[in-house]
Design a protein around this motif. Sequence first.
Motif, PDB file in Angstrom:
ATOM      1  N   VAL A 658      22.694 -15.539  27.216  1.00  0.00           N
ATOM      2  CA  VAL A 658      21.850 -16.270  28.158  1.00  0.00           C
ATOM      3  C   VAL A 658      20.624 -16.827  27.455  1.00  0.00           C
ATOM      4  N   LYS A 659      20.019 -16.008  26.585  1.00  0.00           N
ATOM      5  CA  LYS A 659      18.809 -16.442  25.875  1.00  0.00           C
ATOM      6  C   LYS A 659      19.084 -17.665  25.023  1.00  0.00           C
ATOM      7  N   GLU A 660      20.241 -17.727  24.377  1.00  0.00           N
ATOM      8  CA  GLU A 660      20.571 -18.876  23.530  1.00  0.00           C
ATOM      9  C   GLU A 660      20.618 -20.162  24.350  1.00  0.00           C
ATOM     10  N   GLN A 661      21.102 -20.098  25.580  1.00  0.00           N
ATOM     11  CA  GLN A 661      21.222 -21.305  26.411  1.00  0.00           C
ATOM     12  C   GLN A 661      19.913 -21.661  27.109  1.00  0.00           C
ATOM     13  N   LEU A 662      18.952 -20.713  27.140  1.00  0.00           N
ATOM     14  CA  LEU A 662      17.689 -20.980  27.836  1.00  0.00           C
ATOM     15  C   LEU A 662      16.503 -21.003  26.887  1.00  0.00           C
ATOM     16  N   ALA A 663      16.741 -21.100  25.594  1.00  0.00           N
ATOM     17  CA  ALA A 663      15.663 -20.976  24.625  1.00  0.00           C
ATOM     18  C   ALA A 663      14.571 -22.011  24.844  1.00  0.00           C
ATOM     19  N   SER A 664      14.944 -23.210  25.270  1.00  0.00           N
ATOM     20  CA  SER A 664      13.953 -24.274  25.437  1.00  0.00           C
ATOM     21  C   SER A 664      13.286 -24.245  26.800  1.00  0.00           C
ATOM     22  N   ALA A 665      13.786 -23.417  27.718  1.00  0.00           N
ATOM     23  CA  ALA A 665      13.258 -23.425  29.081  1.00  0.00           C
ATOM     24  C   ALA A 665      12.249 -22.303  29.316  1.00  0.00           C
ATOM     25  N   TYR A 666      12.430 -21.156  28.656  1.00  0.00           N
ATOM     26  CA  TYR A 666      11.544 -20.016  28.888  1.00  0.00           C
ATOM     27  C   TYR A 666      11.186 -19.369  27.551  1.00  0.00           C
ATOM     28  N   ASP A 667      10.115 -18.580  27.603  1.00  0.00           N
ATOM     29  CA  ASP A 667       9.742 -17.763  26.440  1.00  0.00           C
ATOM     30  C   ASP A 667      10.350 -16.371  26.626  1.00  0.00           C
ATOM     31  N   PHE A 668      10.802 -15.762  25.505  1.00  0.00           N
ATOM     32  CA  PHE A 668      11.474 -14.464  25.569  1.00  0.00           C
ATOM     33  C   PHE A 668      10.857 -13.505  24.557  1.00  0.00           C
ATOM     34  N   GLU A 669      11.028 -12.215  24.850  1.00  0.00           N
ATOM     35  CA  GLU A 669      10.681 -11.182  23.880  1.00  0.00           C
ATOM     36  C   GLU A 669      11.807 -10.142  23.868  1.00  0.00           C
ATOM     37  N   GLN A 670      12.158  -9.697  22.667  1.00  0.00           N
ATOM     38  CA  GLN A 670      13.257  -8.729  22.549  1.00  0.00           C
ATOM     39  C   GLN A 670      12.728  -7.351  22.914  1.00  0.00           C
ATOM     40  N   VAL A 671      13.513  -6.665  23.769  1.00  0.00           N
ATOM     41  CA  VAL A 671      13.068  -5.355  24.247  1.00  0.00           C
ATOM     42  C   VAL A 671      14.071  -4.255  23.937  1.00  0.00           C
ATOM     43  N   GLY A 672      15.202  -4.584  23.354  1.00  0.00           N
ATOM     44  CA  GLY A 672      16.178  -3.555  23.061  1.00  0.00           C
ATOM     45  C   GLY A 672      17.544  -4.156  22.789  1.00  0.00           C
ATOM     46  N   THR A 673      18.524  -3.294  22.758  1.00  0.00           N
ATOM     47  CA  THR A 673      19.896  -3.757  22.533  1.00  0.00           C
ATOM     48  C   THR A 673      20.814  -3.053  23.517  1.00  0.00           C
ATOM     49  N   ILE A 674      21.956  -3.679  23.692  1.00  0.00           N
ATOM     50  CA  ILE A 674      23.004  -3.070  24.493  1.00  0.00           C
ATOM     51  C   ILE A 674      24.327  -3.448  23.849  1.00  0.00           C
ATOM     52  N   GLU A 675      25.073  -2.414  23.483  1.00  0.00           N
ATOM     53  CA  GLU A 675      26.324  -2.628  22.756  1.00  0.00           C
ATOM     54  C   GLU A 675      26.072  -3.465  21.511  1.00  0.00           C
ATOM     55  N   GLU A 676      24.958  -3.076  20.782  1.00  0.00           N
ATOM     56  CA  GLU A 676      24.575  -3.697  19.515  1.00  0.00           C
ATOM     57  C   GLU A 676      24.225  -5.185  19.678  1.00  0.00           C
ATOM     58  N   SER A 677      23.970  -5.630  20.890  1.00  0.00           N
ATOM     59  CA  SER A 677      23.576  -7.025  21.124  1.00  0.00           C
ATOM     60  C   SER A 677      22.159  -7.025  21.681  1.00  0.00           C
ATOM     61  N   PRO A 678      21.289  -7.944  21.213  1.00  0.00           N
ATOM     62  CA  PRO A 678      19.890  -7.941  21.664  1.00  0.00           C
ATOM     63  C   PRO A 678      19.792  -8.182  23.166  1.00  0.00           C
ATOM     64  N   VAL A 679      18.804  -7.560  23.752  1.00  0.00           N
ATOM     65  CA  VAL A 679      18.443  -7.799  25.155  1.00  0.00           C
ATOM     66  C   VAL A 679      17.035  -8.374  25.171  1.00  0.00           C
ATOM     67  N   TRP A 680      16.850  -9.434  25.974  1.00  0.00           N
ATOM     68  CA  TRP A 680      15.570 -10.161  25.979  1.00  0.00           C
ATOM     69  C   TRP A 680      14.954 -10.121  27.374  1.00  0.00           C
ATOM     70  N   ARG A 681      13.630 -10.103  27.386  1.00  0.00           N
ATOM     71  CA  ARG A 681      12.911 -10.174  28.655  1.00  0.00           C
ATOM     72  C   ARG A 681      12.199 -11.520  28.737  1.00  0.00           C
ATOM     73  N   VAL A 682      12.306 -12.147  29.915  1.00  0.00           N
ATOM     74  CA  VAL A 682      11.644 -13.436  30.140  1.00  0.00           C
ATOM     75  C   VAL A 682      10.147 -13.203  30.248  1.00  0.00           C
ATOM     76  N   VAL A 683       9.380 -13.971  29.477  1.00  0.00           N
ATOM     77  CA  VAL A 683       7.915 -13.874  29.508  1.00  0.00           C
ATOM     78  C   VAL A 683       7.411 -14.844  30.565  1.00  0.00           C
ATOM     79  N   LEU A 684       6.854 -14.288  31.630  1.00  0.00           N
ATOM     80  CA  LEU A 684       6.347 -15.120  32.734  1.00  0.00           C
ATOM     81  C   LEU A 684       4.873 -15.405  32.519  1.00  0.00           C
ATOM     82  N   SER A 685       4.501 -16.681  32.667  1.00  0.00           N
ATOM     83  CA  SER A 685       3.100 -17.061  32.476  1.00  0.00           C
ATOM     84  C   SER A 685       2.288 -16.685  33.705  1.00  0.00           C
TER      85      SER A 685
END
Length: 685
Positions: A658-685
């Motif tokens: 999801v983060k790859e498809q929304l990279a230009s629309a929102y800011d993200f920060e990595q908060v962990g992994t799940i099944e060795e894949s990064p999990v990102w949290r949307v940074v709300l202004s």
Amino acid sequence: MLVLTSVLSSIVVGYFGYRSGTQALEDSTRSRLQDVLDERASRVSALINNVSGGVVLDSQGVGPESMADFSSAYNQLARGTVNPADTAALTRYYNDYYAPRLQENVGGEINAEAFIPTSPARTYLQARYTVKATTETDTSRPVSDVDDAGDGSAWSAANKKWNPYWRAVRDSLGLDDVMMIDTEGRIVYSADKGTDLGSDVDTGELRDGALESLWREALRSNNRDYVAISDYESYQPAFGRPRMFVASPIGTGGDATGVLVYEVSSNAITMLTTGSGRADKVTGLGETGESYIVGTDGLLRTNSRELLTDPKAFAEQMRDNGASEETLDKMLRMKLAVGLLSAGPDVSEVAKQGDTGVAEMTDYAGHQVLAAYEPLDVEGLDWSLVATIETEEALAPVQGFARNVLLATAAVILLVCAISILLARVFTRPVGRLMNGVRAVAGGDLGTQVDAGSRDEFGDLATAFNDLSSNLAAKQELVDAQQAENSRILRSLMPEAVADRYQHGETTISAEHQNASVVYTEIDGFDAFAGKRPAEESLAMLKELSAGFDAAAHRAGIEKVRSVGTGYIGSSGLIVQRVDHVRRVADFAVDVARMVERFNVTNGADLVLRAGVHTGDVRGGLVGQGDMVYNLWGEAVDLAYRVRTVDGEPGIYVTDEVKEQLASAYDFEQVGTIEESPVWRVVLS
């Protein structure tokens, strides 16, 4: 023998009655048309003569003193300097208000800079009156009834003293404006405070027009009772709409101190010719009648009823009559025919000759009309008033009379037969009413009632039928209401498209969806917050949150899967294929987060949102036997559910896909992994 005698008698009586009756009706129609014409002509002449008399009286009465005050005050302003703030205000006014409306009427490109005042007095007055007190009237002209701008100037003092009087003159005579022009050609006063306030008719922007001509004529007249009247012409301060001016000198000969001018709109004259007080409604001339003024040039001086009531049909008729597209476009833009529309060859000829009479002719729209015409008794204006009514309507009483004669003859012949037929219908009428009622109910018109008519057996049968029809209608309303409620409940439990399939009989509904997005949202803290409040208040807040979920889903265009308490599951690309399904579910989650923030501010709560978003392959279908529930399963659903809690903190969490498809629309920060894949949290202004 009775029928033959009746026929012969009717023919003889009808023939002579037809001859005398038709002639009398034709004469009556022509006389009525002439009476309407005379009445309208009298009104128009009276108005213009009243305006002419009024301008003479005022130019000799309060005119000299009023002119002296305004002229002296204007000269003081003329010796001043231009304030940049005033110029800036006028620049905005002419660019944002005046130029667009002028362009809307006259077409073409309008350079607003060319109209912006540069002289000190004109700039000063328009900045304080034209701009600050502008409203819109039915002609879109600026108008101001402000007596004092509060600037302490001598001009405002003079305006406070004299403006109420001139405003009363304007309103009592139905004028558009009252102006005073000094001997140098400067408009030192205007009741309407429009863009002509402070203008120069001698060397400025209003030169070479009707206003300049009348000003010069009045100053040269050397006659206190002199009145100059102009024909209608386009007036730029009135946004290009036509105006007529009536002027008289203030003073005489070498003692003249200026010119008093009354401004008359074409609408004022048009409302008199219609006889209704409205420009788009004509009275006294039937459905097709119209009365209008024509000049010796063959052009209308009042508006066209057809242009106001049916512009589309008017345009088609004008094109058929060979009107130019440029002229037609201008008429349609301004909804005005004055000075633009030709009255047609027939009407133009009688207006040019100044004839009086009643005749059949072709009008400006190509209609065959019965027209009455006569010149107007107004000195200085070569106008003719024409009243028309389409020939077909004008002679309709004659045709109706002939038809009535024929019908009367036929009635005598058929009288005996008609009596027997009527007697038969008396007995069969109740049965016919019942049959019509039965057919209406059979056709689906439940609740149909029939007239019982009498108190006999037919009346009892009709009453029983009415009761039956009412009961059927009441039961059908209950069935319809229950079906609507069932449909509403069903759509709250599953997507609309699935609900439609289920209602049409499908019970086994399942599907595999590739490349769809799923969002899990859950609001934490509501139970603790609502537990301290009454049940009714808690329920109202829960409904508010639920409505917020649905509204956010509607705005984002996502499909509701189901909701439980403060949790909500939605998808995009599931039922309706969308290329931007990832963006939609993310927008939904962000929208819900904003909704929770607003709820907290409004209710003093401390609720938080946990949301998980993932995209991938999804399976869905109806689950259950007695209670059908639409459910989703698959890897995308599982990951969307799990990423919500990967960090243990509230927020909107998305997978790496999801983060790859929304990279230009929102800011993200990595908060962990799940099944060795990064999990990102949307940074709300």
